[in-house]
Scaffold this active site. Sequence first.
Site, PDB file in Angstrom:
ATOM      1  N   LYS A 177     -43.639 -16.779  67.825  1.00  0.00           N
ATOM      2  CA  LYS A 177     -43.443 -15.606  66.959  1.00  0.00           C
ATOM      3  C   LYS A 177     -43.940 -14.375  67.719  1.00  0.00           C
ATOM      4  O   LYS A 177     -43.231 -13.899  68.595  1.00  0.00           O
ATOM      5  CB  LYS A 177     -44.095 -15.858  65.609  1.00  0.00           C
ATOM      6  CG  LYS A 177     -43.488 -17.157  64.995  1.00  0.00           C
ATOM      7  CD  LYS A 177     -43.669 -17.312  63.537  1.00  0.00           C
ATOM      8  CE  LYS A 177     -43.349 -18.710  63.043  1.00  0.00           C
ATOM      9  NZ  LYS A 177     -41.928 -19.041  63.003  1.00  0.00           N
ATOM     10  N   SER A 233     -46.522 -16.280  55.283  1.00  0.00           N
ATOM     11  CA  SER A 233     -45.454 -15.457  55.835  1.00  0.00           C
ATOM     12  C   SER A 233     -44.412 -15.008  54.831  1.00  0.00           C
ATOM     13  O   SER A 233     -43.634 -14.113  55.113  1.00  0.00           O
ATOM     14  CB  SER A 233     -44.760 -16.213  56.949  1.00  0.00           C
ATOM     15  OG  SER A 233     -44.015 -17.285  56.412  1.00  0.00           O
ATOM     16  N   THR A 242     -37.906 -22.749  51.002  1.00  0.00           N
ATOM     17  CA  THR A 242     -38.867 -21.894  51.716  1.00  0.00           C
ATOM     18  C   THR A 242     -39.737 -21.131  50.729  1.00  0.00           C
ATOM     19  O   THR A 242     -40.931 -20.935  50.951  1.00  0.00           O
ATOM     20  CB  THR A 242     -38.105 -20.929  52.653  1.00  0.00           C
ATOM     21  OG1 THR A 242     -37.172 -21.696  53.425  1.00  0.00           O
ATOM     22  CG2 THR A 242     -39.039 -20.205  53.584  1.00  0.00           C
ATOM     23  N   HIS A 298     -48.630 -16.889  61.899  1.00  0.00           N
ATOM     24  CA  HIS A 298     -48.060 -15.550  61.679  1.00  0.00           C
ATOM     25  C   HIS A 298     -49.037 -14.423  62.012  1.00  0.00           C
ATOM     26  O   HIS A 298     -48.739 -13.259  61.758  1.00  0.00           O
ATOM     27  CB  HIS A 298     -47.535 -15.421  60.248  1.00  0.00           C
ATOM     28  CG  HIS A 298     -46.338 -16.291  60.037  1.00  0.00           C
ATOM     29  ND1 HIS A 298     -45.065 -15.903  60.376  1.00  0.00           N
ATOM     30  CD2 HIS A 298     -46.235 -17.569  59.600  1.00  0.00           C
ATOM     31  CE1 HIS A 298     -44.221 -16.889  60.131  1.00  0.00           C
ATOM     32  NE2 HIS A 298     -44.909 -17.919  59.657  1.00  0.00           N
TER      33      HIS A 298
HETATM   34  C1  LIG Z   1     -47.180 -21.195  58.687  1.00  0.00           C
HETATM   35  C2  LIG Z   1     -46.347 -21.851  59.728  1.00  0.00           C
HETATM   36  N1  LIG Z   1     -46.887 -22.831  60.464  1.00  0.00           N
HETATM   37  C3  LIG Z   1     -46.168 -23.453  61.419  1.00  0.00           C
HETATM   38  C4  LIG Z   1     -44.871 -23.089  61.694  1.00  0.00           C
HETATM   39  C5  LIG Z   1     -44.120 -23.781  62.764  1.00  0.00           C
HETATM   40  O1  LIG Z   1     -44.233 -23.060  63.964  1.00  0.00           O
HETATM   41  P1  LIG Z   1     -43.038 -23.092  65.029  1.00  0.00           P
HETATM   42  O2  LIG Z   1     -41.971 -22.173  64.532  1.00  0.00           O
HETATM   43  O3  LIG Z   1     -43.678 -22.670  66.312  1.00  0.00           O
HETATM   44  O4  LIG Z   1     -42.578 -24.515  65.080  1.00  0.00           O
HETATM   45  C6  LIG Z   1     -44.266 -22.062  60.962  1.00  0.00           C
HETATM   46  C7  LIG Z   1     -42.859 -21.664  61.251  1.00  0.00           C
HETATM   47  O5  LIG Z   1     -42.297 -20.780  60.708  1.00  0.00           O
HETATM   48  C8  LIG Z   1     -45.029 -21.433  59.948  1.00  0.00           C
HETATM   49  O6  LIG Z   1     -44.487 -20.458  59.200  1.00  0.00           O
END
Ligand SMILES: Cc1ncc(COP(=O)(O)O)c(C=O)c1O
Length: 427
Positions: A273, A214, A388, A242
């Site tokens: 999302k 992402s 991040t 994503h």
């Molecule tokens: C690649 C990825 N996996 C899992 C998650 C976690 O998902 P959630 O936001 O539903 O907790 C995210 C959150 O941004 C993510 O980017």
Amino acid sequence: VNTATLTVDASLETSPSLLDSALEPRTDYTAAFSYALEGLRAEGRYRVFTELERPAERFPRALWHSEDGVREVVIWCSNDYLNMGHHPVVLTAMREAIDSGATGAGGTRNIGGNHHEHVQLETLLAELHGKEAALSFTSGWVANLTALTTLGRVLPDAVILSDSENHNSMIEGIKRSGAQRVIFKHNDLADLERHLAALPLSRAKIIAFESLYSMDGDIAPIGAICDLAARYNAFTYLDEVHAVGMYGARGGGQAQAQGVEDRVDLIQGTLGKAFGLQGGYVAAKREIVDGIRSLGAGFIFSTAMPPVIAAGARASIQHLLRSSVERDLQQAHAAQLKSLLLEAGLPVMPSPSHIVPVMVGDAALCKRISDTLLEAHGVYVQPINYPTVARGTERLRFTPGPKHTPDMLRELVNSLLEVWTRFGLMD
Ligand SMILES: Cc1ncc(COP(=O)(O)O)c(C=O)c1O
């Protein structure tokens, strides 16, 4: 204590124990937190959350509760990529669920039982991904943590081969699983094969990767990874967080778009999302899902997702199973924004997906640019800083949606040009 001399690694997400060594005395609990926060501020990556209201009828315009009063801004970084959180079918389903009393889950599934909404949602999720069964969690993060932990614990002596860019939730799940972890270079088939070939064919191997990363917006070669998995007797664990709702003729994600859905052993996704709400899930063979349901602490010991959310998510998924209008508009707007940014000479990063990252390369500058965009131009885009993304690759990350108009896209690029010029960043 001179805070300037402290070398506290304040990335609390990854290493809280590092705080220990910097404390004098160690039991000054409040000071420990002050030092940690000071470290974040010094690096320019102390996170400030903007207070917003997002009335459905005005989106992507939103109301910013600033110190000087309420102001209208345009949201440019929502992960409710298709604005399904405001879609009439979702709102209606949720209203009806509330009217029928389907609000809270009444406890864990063990206590509260399987609410009819959970069962219907999970049946639909299995169908969406062409799998035998699915299981819902309170978030995608919890789904990854729980599923990977359980896989590692069920499979004796397993090795988890993890893409170097995997999300924190996968990393945490792998750590907790007790399995040996091997990190392969991001999307690098040769490196993955090198690691696989070094392991005995008889040893359990899980390849854990994402379909769409992402922060850079790049996409995994899922079929080729499945080929390697077949050759080396490995299990494939794919995070489609994503991509679900966004790709594939039915919104099943990148595996569906690449025609390899049936070759992936486990698909993990989110309802938070593109589906616009909240919650996570896994979909796989019946025995695997039943094993995670039966052994996964993050499922067993936590109150289930509110049935009203399950009802809204089901309406959202059902809509995106049939409709590509939102996906197509979003893709068109992302493509348009990329070309406008390129034309303007702004440092847009190449991305084959719906994500439009613009490189800044410095945490403090990234934050200042984001603040200026909000205050002077009504542009809401959050800075993306370490942890991040890697230090030195700080960026802005735009996710234009189906409701951004061509005028809004042009205004955004003009605002960016002004800010880039103001900060002396244009050549
Ligand atoms: C690649 C990825 N996996 C899992 C998650 C976690 O998902 P959630 O936001 O539903 O907790 C995210 C959150 O941004 C993510 O980017």
